[in-house]
Enzyme design. Structure first.
Site, PDB file in Angstrom:
ATOM      1  N   GLY A 175      47.774 -61.081  56.188  1.00 52.58           N
ATOM      2  CA  GLY A 175      46.666 -63.103  56.569  1.00 52.58           C
ATOM      3  C   GLY A 175      45.319 -62.815  56.338  1.00 52.58           C
ATOM      4  O   GLY A 175      44.570 -63.572  56.487  1.00 52.58           O
ATOM      5  N   ASP A 177      43.619 -61.714  54.303  1.00 51.01           N
ATOM      6  CA  ASP A 177      43.689 -60.298  52.278  1.00 51.01           C
ATOM      7  C   ASP A 177      42.927 -59.953  52.081  1.00 51.01           C
ATOM      8  O   ASP A 177      43.154 -58.452  51.175  1.00 51.01           O
ATOM      9  CB  ASP A 177      42.997 -61.905  51.130  1.00 51.01           C
ATOM     10  CG  ASP A 177      44.372 -62.865  52.091  1.00 51.01           C
ATOM     11  OD1 ASP A 177      45.278 -62.989  52.831  1.00 51.01           O
ATOM     12  OD2 ASP A 177      44.911 -64.157  51.483  1.00 51.01           O
ATOM     13  N   GLU A 413      37.663 -73.636  57.335  1.00 53.71           N
ATOM     14  CA  GLU A 413      38.980 -72.678  57.580  1.00 53.71           C
ATOM     15  C   GLU A 413      37.951 -71.173  58.274  1.00 53.71           C
ATOM     16  O   GLU A 413      38.275 -70.634  59.049  1.00 53.71           O
ATOM     17  CB  GLU A 413      38.943 -72.073  56.191  1.00 53.71           C
ATOM     18  CG  GLU A 413      40.265 -71.458  55.497  1.00 53.71           C
ATOM     19  CD  GLU A 413      40.386 -71.314  54.250  1.00 53.71           C
ATOM     20  OE1 GLU A 413      39.392 -71.325  53.741  1.00 53.71           O
ATOM     21  OE2 GLU A 413      41.039 -70.079  53.710  1.00 53.71           O
TER      22      GLU A 413
END
Ligand code: 2M8
Length: 446
Positions: A175, A177, A413
């Site tokens: 998760g 990356d 995000e």
């Protein structure tokens, strides 16, 4: 923190609007254009927030995700949007070629790797916070065998030496990356460019290059997918042929431990036997303490099975064993000592909690994805974990940051740890849903 009640209420409405915007009718996308499919751990985080005001939708999210579960129990990291007109994401379902595995579901397209296991935790959260308790219990009963199969998959297929620690075989499985923890393991992949299939990134159509993984990261991400699909996603074969990346990731295993505890709790409420599940989770906790703890550095690290050593990369996720109650009191004190420094974030200074990577390390970047920016999911887990250990002031600081960031900069995000500026996708679902979880729990507690 948001000033008065009505401002707080506006924020709550804005968060719900993000989730509404990203709802497809079947599941909630992480973000509009950049992430048009369903991601596994996103689905868990989304359900955790939604249950407070839309229990049915929270349940639908997870039911939809489990439509993609493989016959061997794996919950894939992506369940692809069935709307075939969606083309804005790479790698899409045609690239993965998961039909090569007899384990892949036939009715829906998925990727061929997994993501950190937060689903039992999400379903336990639904049991705890649902308004309709009876429906929640029926839902837990329906998904219980699937959750068990998912955890069994991990322990059976990803723990060949029976250590009760599982490995991941792709950075996407973590998760996080492009976290600096993968720099060395990825550098060891000997791949000539002619071994990398042709591909075109789509992510850079939406976000500045400097906020995303590098091209050389992507080459290796793609090389790995190719390695797996050439072996039909057969776990034994992938291992036998020298799987290039095998990491016992600290966050993944801490979440598995926590998910095991939550699965045991679910079992108890369903009058199933929780003991073997709890025992297995305890063994994972012990193994994390034995193999991933670093006493001198006051933090947990990943263990690289290929290199045979800990990866000394100082990440916020190295504190997240707090979330699963793994550290003992002495360890917790040492961890807190380190967390509460300028390397991460000091309690007594005006600064934002907590970057994803140690600010003083050379790989740190305040703008680049998992290499420094503030992520709301990691901070939400830290907030939960610190509360369990009685670090209430720090937990409060983490919570205040979450409020302040979304209030001032929107539901991005990720965020700049120095300025709070929002990066990556805007209107990002888990930022909104985890904010909502905190919002509703605050309401209940006051
Ligand atoms: C990011 O990962 C995907 C690949 O899986 C991507 O960059 O395209 C990560 O932040 C991951 O943790 C997250 O689940 C996903 C969707 O939000 O995006």
């Amino acid at each position: 923190m948001a000033g008065d009640q009505s401002e707080k209420k506006d924020l709550q409405q804005a968060a719900k609007a993000v989730l509404e915007l990203n709802w497809t009718g079947h599941f909630t996308k992480p973000a509009q254009h950049m992430y048009p499919h369903q991601w596994a751990w996103d689905a868990g985080f989304i359900a955790i927030g939604e249950v407070h005001y839309n229990q049915k939708r929270a349940q639908r999210e997870l039911r939809h995700l489990f439509k993609g579960q493989w016959k061997n129990g794996m919950v894939p990291h992506i369940v692809f949007n069935e709307d075939k007109s969606v083309k804005s994401y790479f790698p899409g379902s045609d690239f993965w070629k998961t039909e090569r595995s007899s384990n892949a579901p036939q009715s829906i397209n998925t990727s061929g790797i997994c993501q950190p296991p937060v689903l039992a935790t999400a379903i336990r959260h639904i049991l705890d916070y649902a308004e309709d308790k009876e429906a929640a219990l029926a839902f837990a009963e329906e998904l219980y065998p699937k959750l068990k199969a998912w955890h069994d998959f991990l322990y059976r297929e990803r723990d060949p030496d029976n250590e009760r620690l599982v490995y991941i075989r792709h950075p996407w499985e973590s998760g996080q990356d492009n976290s600096p923890a993968f720099d060395d393991p990825l550098d060891n992949i000997q791949s000539d460019s002619d071994q990398i299939p042709d591909y075109k990134r789509e992510d850079l159509n939406f976000v500045d290059r400097g906020q995303r993984p590098s091209d050389s990261n992507y080459d290796r991400f793609i090389y790995l997918v190719d390695f797996f699909r050439k072996r039909n996603y057969d776990e034994k074969r992938i291992r036998r042929d020298g799987c290039p990346v095998m990491i016992q990731d600290a966050l993944f295993n801490a979440l598995l431990c926590r998910a095991g505890q939550d699965l045991a709790e679910i079992a108890e409420r369903l009058s199933e036997d929780p003991k073997p599940i709890r025992q297995r989770a305890n063994k994972t906790a012990d193994a994390i303490n034995k193999k991933l703890w670093n006493e001198e550095q006051k933090i947990y690290f990943d263990f690289d099975l290929k290199a045979g050593k800990q990866v000394e990369s100082h990440e916020l996720s190295g504190f997240l064993p707090f979330f699963a109650g793994i550290p003992d009191e002495a360890q917790a004190e040492r961890m807190f000592d380190y967390l509460n420094t300028a390397d991460f974030c000091r309690l007594d200074e005006y600064s934002l909690a907590v970057p994803s990577f140690d600010r003083r390390e050379s790989g740190y970047s305040p703008t680049t994805y998992w290499r420094g920016p503030i992520w709301i999911n990691l901070n939400w887990m830290l907030w939960e974990g610190l509360r369990q250990y009685g670090y209430d002031d720090y937990a409060q600081k983490v919570k205040n940051t979450i409020y302040a960031l979304v209030e001032t900069n929107g539901f991005h995000e990720y965020f700049d740890p120095d300025t709070g500026e929002g990066y990556g996708a805007d209107q990002f679902s888990w930022t909104a849903s985890l904010f909502l979880d905190i919002w509703y729990r605050d309401e209940k507690e006051t």
